[in-house]
Write a protein that holds these residues in place. Structure first.
Motif, mmCIF file in Angstrom:
data_model
loop_
_atom_site.group_PDB
_atom_site.id
_atom_site.type_symbol
_atom_site.label_atom_id
_atom_site.label_comp_id
_atom_site.label_asym_id
_atom_site.label_seq_id
_atom_site.Cartn_x
_atom_site.Cartn_y
_atom_site.Cartn_z
ATOM 1 N N LEU A 305 32.864 43.698 -69.558
ATOM 2 C CA LEU A 305 33.029 43.780 -68.106
ATOM 3 C C LEU A 305 32.386 45.018 -67.489
ATOM 4 O O LEU A 305 32.131 45.047 -66.285
ATOM 5 N N GLU A 306 32.122 46.039 -68.315
ATOM 6 C CA GLU A 306 31.493 47.232 -67.751
ATOM 7 C C GLU A 306 30.146 46.900 -67.113
ATOM 8 O O GLU A 306 29.739 47.541 -66.141
ATOM 9 N N ARG A 307 29.463 45.909 -67.681
ATOM 10 C CA ARG A 307 28.165 45.506 -67.114
ATOM 11 C C ARG A 307 28.311 44.962 -65.698
ATOM 12 O O ARG A 307 27.354 44.956 -64.930
ATOM 13 N N LEU A 308 29.506 44.494 -65.369
ATOM 14 C CA LEU A 308 29.707 43.795 -64.102
ATOM 15 C C LEU A 308 30.356 44.657 -63.030
ATOM 16 O O LEU A 308 30.604 44.170 -61.925
ATOM 17 N N GLU A 309 30.653 45.923 -63.340
ATOM 18 C CA GLU A 309 31.459 46.736 -62.431
ATOM 19 C C GLU A 309 30.884 46.776 -61.015
ATOM 20 O O GLU A 309 31.604 46.584 -60.032
ATOM 21 N N PHE A 310 29.588 47.032 -60.891
ATOM 22 C CA PHE A 310 28.980 47.121 -59.564
ATOM 23 C C PHE A 310 29.169 45.819 -58.797
ATOM 24 O O PHE A 310 29.503 45.827 -57.605
ATOM 25 N N TYR A 311 28.987 44.704 -59.450
ATOM 26 C CA TYR A 311 29.053 43.401 -58.795
ATOM 27 C C TYR A 311 30.489 43.045 -58.436
ATOM 28 O O TYR A 311 30.732 42.452 -57.373
ATOM 29 N N ILE A 312 31.408 43.420 -59.292
ATOM 30 C CA ILE A 312 32.827 43.180 -58.986
ATOM 31 C C ILE A 312 33.237 43.974 -57.754
ATOM 32 O O ILE A 312 33.893 43.461 -56.840
ATOM 33 N N GLU A 313 32.826 45.232 -57.720
ATOM 34 C CA GLU A 313 33.187 46.076 -56.573
ATOM 35 C C GLU A 313 32.570 45.533 -55.285
ATOM 36 O O GLU A 313 33.221 45.509 -54.235
ATOM 37 N N ASP A 314 31.319 45.117 -55.356
ATOM 38 C CA ASP A 314 30.672 44.579 -54.161
ATOM 39 C C ASP A 314 31.353 43.288 -53.712
ATOM 40 O O ASP A 314 31.572 43.081 -52.518
ATOM 41 N N ALA A 315 31.675 42.423 -54.671
ATOM 42 C CA ALA A 315 32.305 41.152 -54.322
ATOM 43 C C ALA A 315 33.691 41.377 -53.719
ATOM 44 O O ALA A 315 34.114 40.637 -52.816
ATOM 45 N N MET A 316 34.416 42.386 -54.201
ATOM 46 C CA MET A 316 35.738 42.678 -53.636
ATOM 47 C C MET A 316 35.605 43.207 -52.208
ATOM 48 O O MET A 316 36.480 42.962 -51.373
ATOM 49 N N ALA A 317 34.530 43.927 -51.918
ATOM 50 C CA ALA A 317 34.300 44.362 -50.540
ATOM 51 C C ALA A 317 33.900 43.176 -49.664
ATOM 52 O O ALA A 317 34.254 43.123 -48.481
ATOM 53 N N ARG A 318 33.185 42.225 -50.228
ATOM 54 C CA ARG A 318 32.749 41.060 -49.463
ATOM 55 C C ARG A 318 33.909 40.100 -49.205
ATOM 56 O O ARG A 318 34.050 39.544 -48.116
ATOM 57 N N VAL A 319 34.728 39.874 -50.233
ATOM 58 C CA VAL A 319 35.919 39.011 -50.110
ATOM 59 C C VAL A 319 37.097 39.815 -50.656
ATOM 60 O O VAL A 319 37.404 39.757 -51.855
ATOM 61 N N PRO A 320 37.753 40.623 -49.832
ATOM 62 C CA PRO A 320 38.812 41.511 -50.317
ATOM 63 C C PRO A 320 39.913 40.780 -51.077
ATOM 64 O O PRO A 320 40.568 41.387 -51.946
ATOM 65 N N LEU A 321 40.103 39.512 -50.787
ATOM 66 C CA LEU A 321 41.124 38.733 -51.485
ATOM 67 C C LEU A 321 40.887 38.736 -52.996
ATOM 68 O O LEU A 321 41.834 38.634 -53.779
ATOM 69 N N LEU A 322 39.631 38.884 -53.418
ATOM 70 C CA LEU A 322 39.303 38.883 -54.847
ATOM 71 C C LEU A 322 40.046 39.988 -55.590
ATOM 72 O O LEU A 322 40.464 39.804 -56.738
ATOM 73 N N GLY A 323 40.210 41.128 -54.948
ATOM 74 C CA GLY A 323 40.846 42.261 -55.606
ATOM 75 C C GLY A 323 42.336 42.108 -55.814
ATOM 76 O O GLY A 323 42.951 42.930 -56.509
ATOM 77 N N GLN A 324 42.933 41.068 -55.252
ATOM 78 C CA GLN A 324 44.384 40.902 -55.361
ATOM 79 C C GLN A 324 44.811 40.060 -56.550
ATOM 80 O O GLN A 324 45.989 40.001 -56.871
ATOM 81 N N GLY A 325 43.840 39.393 -57.196
ATOM 82 C CA GLY A 325 44.217 38.447 -58.232
ATOM 83 C C GLY A 325 44.178 38.976 -59.645
ATOM 84 O O GLY A 325 44.772 38.389 -60.552
ATOM 85 N N GLY A 326 43.486 40.111 -59.861
ATOM 86 C CA GLY A 326 43.343 40.600 -61.222
ATOM 87 C C GLY A 326 42.466 39.668 -62.048
ATOM 88 O O GLY A 326 42.126 38.561 -61.637
ATOM 89 N N VAL A 327 42.096 40.150 -63.227
ATOM 90 C CA VAL A 327 41.275 39.344 -64.134
ATOM 91 C C VAL A 327 42.208 38.600 -65.079
ATOM 92 O O VAL A 327 42.816 39.188 -65.960
ATOM 93 N N GLU A 328 42.307 37.301 -64.858
ATOM 94 C CA GLU A 328 43.164 36.483 -65.719
ATOM 95 C C GLU A 328 42.456 36.081 -67.001
ATOM 96 O O GLU A 328 43.043 36.051 -68.075
ATOM 97 N N ARG A 329 41.159 35.777 -66.884
ATOM 98 C CA ARG A 329 40.398 35.376 -68.065
ATOM 99 C C ARG A 329 38.932 35.684 -67.835
ATOM 100 O O ARG A 329 38.404 35.468 -66.748
ATOM 101 N N ASN A 330 38.259 36.213 -68.869
ATOM 102 C CA ASN A 330 36.826 36.466 -68.814
ATOM 103 C C ASN A 330 36.121 35.567 -69.817
ATOM 104 O O ASN A 330 36.583 35.390 -70.945
ATOM 105 N N ILE A 331 35.037 34.979 -69.393
ATOM 106 C CA ILE A 331 34.251 34.106 -70.261
ATOM 107 C C ILE A 331 32.867 34.717 -70.399
ATOM 108 O O ILE A 331 32.203 35.001 -69.399
ATOM 109 N N ASN A 332 32.420 34.929 -71.622
ATOM 110 C CA ASN A 332 31.119 35.521 -71.903
ATOM 111 C C ASN A 332 30.441 34.658 -72.962
ATOM 112 O O ASN A 332 30.796 34.715 -74.133
ATOM 113 N N GLY A 333 29.507 33.838 -72.528
ATOM 114 C CA GLY A 333 28.905 32.886 -73.455
ATOM 115 C C GLY A 333 27.406 32.793 -73.318
ATOM 116 O O GLY A 333 26.792 33.416 -72.447
#
Length: 817
Positions: A305-333
């Protein structure tokens, strides 16, 4: 059907959505003796099961058509095969941060409307109406696709499988291919359950396609040009606000693609799913210490997930609701990537009766249409619409592992990038260099890659802005514009030289070669000692390719074609050769290089450094001579539309000849100047103006069709019928009031509000001082003087149809001087 099959017409390797879709289309077309071999379960992607996005239009004309096929198919698939599917049409929003992105959206929306699909350009307020949780204060606007959505991959693949089985297709589960052999014209597909004899084998093995491809190497195959990338997305927990909104409205929020930042965000149940395409991306299974496992089905890479930090932060600023759900599951394939990010669908290069359908980065979105296209290739040897941009033969001998890896990393990290007309991507370069490469760089050449060959696009002068950022515009007037003008004027007024390595070049010889060739081309052959253009068509009279035919003797020819057509055209010729082996076809591309020497002073210039040549020889003549002390072949022809010659030398002799031509007074010019000059003459380019989207008659190439010759060339009957019935569209040249940008490929052309055709290429003509577009429009409107409108990045620009003659030097006096 309990016994293992020992024979089949077609064997498909791989049970993802593309392989299953191909079996579905084949079986429903009556090709019931077909078998799909699946290693494990039938499911899209084989690794994860979260629903994928559909259709994800990206503006590529062929891909848009393919995804349109799939979209139409998915709408009715559940009812067609009586199998339930979770298919949610949510619509999608694409967000724009810049003016250039809005221009791209306008272009894509116009193309979609041309295909009968509605896409709308939205203001920020309208974006919020569609998605109430979206922050829009820093955006320029967006684009709305009402038909986008998500679909359950497992259900989709099972529905296709059921439809295929019901129509007579067969699926063998838990049955990977273990080997491959050949017996005459038959394939022997080896499995642990037994061998299957087949006419045709299809590689639909997903991220295992390269491994499967190695089995075809003994039979003429190559290493499949692909890399497996690591793609991550994560799912949040359930969000009460989202659940309440969904229940109130009765549908999900639209999918969001922030294409300038590079991620998608969509609703998954009552949570959110975020999937970035990060610049700091990672490939797997690319080194000996990280080998591809024998079976990775239903496995995942470790979270990163460290690779995604910038994108997660930007997406949470774009849709603040995203930051309220936490990461329930990560898929890396794993996700397969060809160097340009587009799939490979079509004939397998170098291998007879073998096809490919793999390297899908959006396999669910593209699977339905891909199966249709691939089944057309298998059944008919041609497709309904031109699919060159996904043809496996677009990649040739420059695609080594280094190239594939660097391009895959670049493409993944720029998944949603805009492809500007003067921008050159920096990865995977310098694979094929001219002997003059360093001399070009020393002269300020700004290079472009053409099937791996480095050619000069334009020549910068000291102080010119040559940064990559300067090319990120749709406009024509970057720092190159003044230099292109200078180069064109040098050719117009004196003489220029273009170093042009990489012409695809083949020899054809043997008793009866001329007669065989007459039966392949639509027109006539040149006389001995002459050259001409020749066209090859498919069964419907549509343009497969254009070649220059050079005739050295009665049955001794060179055939020359575009650099990018290297494998496509060689296989076209090879596949039609007589079975008795009487003719010999040889690729000599790398043995030779070419200089274009053109302009009113070119005769005097070449005369001063040439021995043994007759410079009074007429247009389209060929001769041997000595240029700057080196053996050369002189062809009197010029794609620039001026007096000129092509000077062909051995590859090793090109450098001293180039230096001598420059020393004699020729000004170096680049591919941009050449394109500007050729469009003023109405000269066509391959896979732009010339493609299987157009017949010879639609493309305005009537004079290259000899209906009265006795040879029954492919497509002759179809062209005769088309001529009798009357063509529905006609090739035209248009002068456009274009503003700051010229018409891009496939810009819709309209008349009185109705779309009546499309552009095939556009550029500024520096000799005529006007913006020019070539294209095809409704035949009844192709009269000179007809006023139409060309949609250029959302602006409707007035255009006028021109007489059927070149805009520059219409009587061709300059080229025949």
């Amino acid at each position: 059907m309990s016994d293992f099959p020992t024979t089949a017409r077609v064997v498909i390797i791989g049970g993802g959505v593309v392989g299953t879709s191909t079996l579905y289309h084949l079986a429903r077309a009556g090709w019931t003796d077909c078998v799909l071999l699946e290693k494990n379960e039938l499911t899209a992607g084989s690794t994860w099961h979260a629903a994928g996005n559909c259709p994800n239009f990206a503006g590529n004309w062929a891909v848009m058509n393919m995804q349109r096929f799939g979209l139409e198919m998915y709408r009715t698939l559940a009812d067609d095969v009586d199998y339930p599917m979770n298919y949610h049409v949510t619509g999608s929003l694409r967000l724009a941060h810049t003016k250039e992105r809005m221009q791209e959206f306008e272009k894509v929306a116009a193309q979609a409307r041309y295909q009968g699909l509605q896409m709308d350009i939205l203001t920020n307020a309208e974006l919020r109406e569609h998605h109430p949780f979206l922050e829009t204060h820093d955006l320029m606007g967006g684009m709305w696709d009402p038909l986008d959505g998500d679909i359950d991959p497992a259900q989709l693949t099972q529905a296709l499988a059921k439809g295929a089985r019901d129509a007579g297709g067969r699926i063998e589960r838990f049955c990977p291919m273990t080997g491959l052999d050949r017996d005459g014209d038959e394939w022997i597909v080896k499995t642990d359950k037994g061998d299957i004899r087949a006419e045709i084998v299809v590689n639909c093995a997903g991220y295992y396609a390269q491994r499967v491809g190695e089995m075809f190497k003994p039979f003429g195959g190559r290493t499949v040009p692909m890399v497996v990338m690591s793609h991550q997305y994560f799912l949040t927990g359930q969000l009460p606000e989202l659940e309440a909104w969904t229940k109130e409205k009765g549908h999900k929020v639209p999918l969001v693609r922030d294409v300038d930042i590079s991620y998608y965000l969509r609703q998954d149940k009552h949570g959110l799913n975020l999937g970035p395409y990060e610049r700091n991306c990672k490939a797997h299974w690319i080194t000996p210490d990280d080998p591809m496992p024998e079976d990775f089905s239903f496995q995942l890479y470790p979270d990163d997930l460290e690779r995604l930090e910038f994108y997660i932060e930007d997406a949470m600023a774009r849709v603040p609701l995203l930051g309220q759900g936490g990461v329930e599951r990560n898929i890396n394939g794993p996700i397969p990537y060809a160097p340009d990010g587009l799939p490979m669908i079509g004939p397998m290069p170098g291998v007879k009766n073998a096809f490919e359908g793999h390297s899908f980065t959006f396999g669910i979105a593209q699977g339905g249409g891909a199966g249709k296209v691939l089944s057309e290739w298998i059944m008919h040897g041609e497709t309904e619409l031109d699919m060159w941009s996904v043809d496996p033969r677009r990649y040739t001998d420059h695609c080594d592992h280094d190239y594939c890896l660097s391009k895959a990393l670049e493409t993944y990290g720029h998944e949603y990038a805009m492809h500007f007309p003067h921008h050159e991507w920096p990865a995977g370069r310098d694979k094929k260099l001219s002997p003059n490469h360093q001399a070009l760089l020393d002269s300020g050449a700004q290079m472009g890659a053409y099937n791996g060959w480095e050619r000069a696009n334009w020549f910068a002068q000291p102080g010119d802005d040559t940064s990559e950022e300067s090319t990120q515009t749709w406009g024509r007037n970057g720092p190159w514009a003044t230099r292109i003008k200078d180069e064109v004027e040098a050719v117009r007024d004196h003489a220029g030289v273009l170093d042009m390595p990489g012409f695809s070049r083949y020899t054809l010889s043997g008793s009866g070669a001329a007669e065989w060739l007459r039966g392949q081309v639509t027109g006539a052959l040149p006389k001995v000692g002459r050259m001409n253009l020749a066209y090859f068509t498919d069964s419907r009279g549509r343009i497969l390719t254009e070649m220059t035919v050079i005739r050295w003797g009665e049955d001794d020819f060179w055939l020359m074609t575009a650099a990018v057509a290297l494998w496509h055209d060689f296989e076209l010729l090879k596949g039609r050769l007589p079975a008795d082996g009487s003719l010999t076809l040889t690729d000599i591309t790398t043995d030779w290089s070419t200089l274009i020497v053109t302009g009113p002073a070119s005769r005097d210039l070449l005369s001063g450094i040439t021995e043994g040549a007759d410079f009074s020889a007429t247009w389209m003549s060929i001769q041997d001579a000595t240029v700057a002390g080196k053996p050369a072949k002189l062809f009197r022809v010029s794609f620039a539309g001026e007096l000129g010659w092509e000077v062909h030398t051995s590859f090793s002799d090109s450098a001293p000849v180039y230096e001598a031509v420059k020393a004699a007074g020729a000004t170096p010019f680049g591919m941009y100047a050449l394109n500007a000059m050729r469009i003023e003459k109405g000269y066509r380019t391959w896979k732009g103006d010339l493609s299987t989207d157009y017949s010879m008659l639609e493309a305005g190439l009537d004079r290259w069709v000899k209906f009265d010759k006795p040879q029954d060339f492919p497509g002759k009957a179809a062209l005769a019928a088309e001529k009798q019935q009357g063509i529905k569209k006609r090739f035209v040249t248009m002068i456009v009031d274009a503003g700051d940008a010229d018409a891009p490929y496939m810009s819709p052309v309209s008349h009185n509000g109705d779309i009546i055709g499309e552009t095939t290429s556009g550029d500024w003509g520096y000799r005529v001082g006007k913006s020019i577009a070539l294209g095809t429009i409704r035949a009844d409107l192709a009269e000179p003087g007809t006023e139409v409108e060309v949609n250029i990045y959302g602006t409707l620009c007035k255009a006028v149809v021109q007489p059927d003659e070149p805009l520059w030097d219409p009587a061709n006096e300059r080229i025949r001087a």
